[in-house]
Design an enzyme around this catalytic site. Structure first.
Site, mmCIF file in Angstrom:
data_model
loop_
_atom_site.group_PDB
_atom_site.id
_atom_site.type_symbol
_atom_site.label_atom_id
_atom_site.label_comp_id
_atom_site.label_asym_id
_atom_site.label_seq_id
_atom_site.Cartn_x
_atom_site.Cartn_y
_atom_site.Cartn_z
ATOM 1 N N ASP A 51 35.084 6.693 -44.212
ATOM 2 C CA ASP A 51 33.621 7.232 -44.559
ATOM 3 C C ASP A 51 33.666 8.799 -44.615
ATOM 4 O OD1 ASP A 51 32.550 4.681 -44.229
ATOM 5 O OD2 ASP A 51 31.870 4.772 -42.281
ATOM 6 N N ARG A 52 33.096 9.207 -45.510
ATOM 7 C CA ARG A 52 32.637 10.708 -45.601
ATOM 8 C C ARG A 52 32.395 11.335 -44.182
ATOM 9 N NH1 ARG A 52 27.816 13.439 -49.020
ATOM 10 N NH2 ARG A 52 28.340 11.711 -50.318
#
Length: 196
Positions: A51-52
């Protein structure tokens, strides 16, 4: 140091929180595009994603054969990933396997979310090992046995211990203490067969 491992076929990069692994969905440039630009290499491909908001280790292939081999290893659960996470509250069990099926769904605005769903969810297990207990939080090492979207975050929430700094899952669970500036989740270790 951002590059933690490199050989002729594999690059392992320590990604900062806040950087997407690839461009798209409102992001022009991600990690992979930046690396292609910086190195001038035409062939660099993501082997997997994180995930970012998650920091930590990302595997990137420099050869098609390495991409295929390591993606096969991931599918066959031969690569062991371990994440460091700080969760709200004091986790009492020293070690546990959270076994809760997860279902992906979309919000009205198109944003992807995940929830525990006993009927329609896909099998998902995460091992939580307590590394250190603090007054109001706990450092755990989380090892997902399956690679579902937002798995560690939703599994933490499912046992009443959402991750600190998580804006999507468990942010409504009260926490009295220093507020983190980011999601407290870091991909800290990869155990890859043949790369010991």
């Amino acid at each position: 140091k951002r590059i933690v491992y490199e050989d002729e076929g594999l690059l392992v990069v320590n990604k900062p929180s806040g950087l997407a692994v690839h461009g798209g969905s409102g992001v022009n440039v991600g990690l992979i595009e930046a690396l292609r630009h910086a190195t001038g290499k035409k062939y660099l491909e993501l082997i997997h994603r994180i995930d970012r908001d998650t920091s930590g280790l990302v595997m990137i292939s420099k050869k098609r054969s390495v991409l295929k081999t390591l993606q096969d290893y991931l599918r066959e659960h031969k690569i062991q990933k371990t994440y460091a996470a700080i969760v709200k509250g004091v986790v009492t069990l020293d070690e546990q396997v959270i076994d809760a099926p997860l279902l992906r769904y979309e919000l009205a605005n198109g944003e992807r979310r995940v929830r525990v769903d006993a009927k329609e969810g896909k099998p998902s297990q995460t091992k939580f090992v307590v590394a250190e207990r603090y007054q109001k939080s706990t450092l755990v090492y989380a090892s997902p046995y399956s690679g579902r979207t937002h798995q560690i975050r939703v599994h933490g929430l499912s046992i009443g211990h959402p991750l600190l700094g998580d804006e999507k899952y468990g942010h409504q669970v009260e926490f009295v203490g220093p507020q983190p500036r980011r999601l407290c989740l870091h991909a800290m270790r990869l155990e890859i067969p043949g790369y010991e």
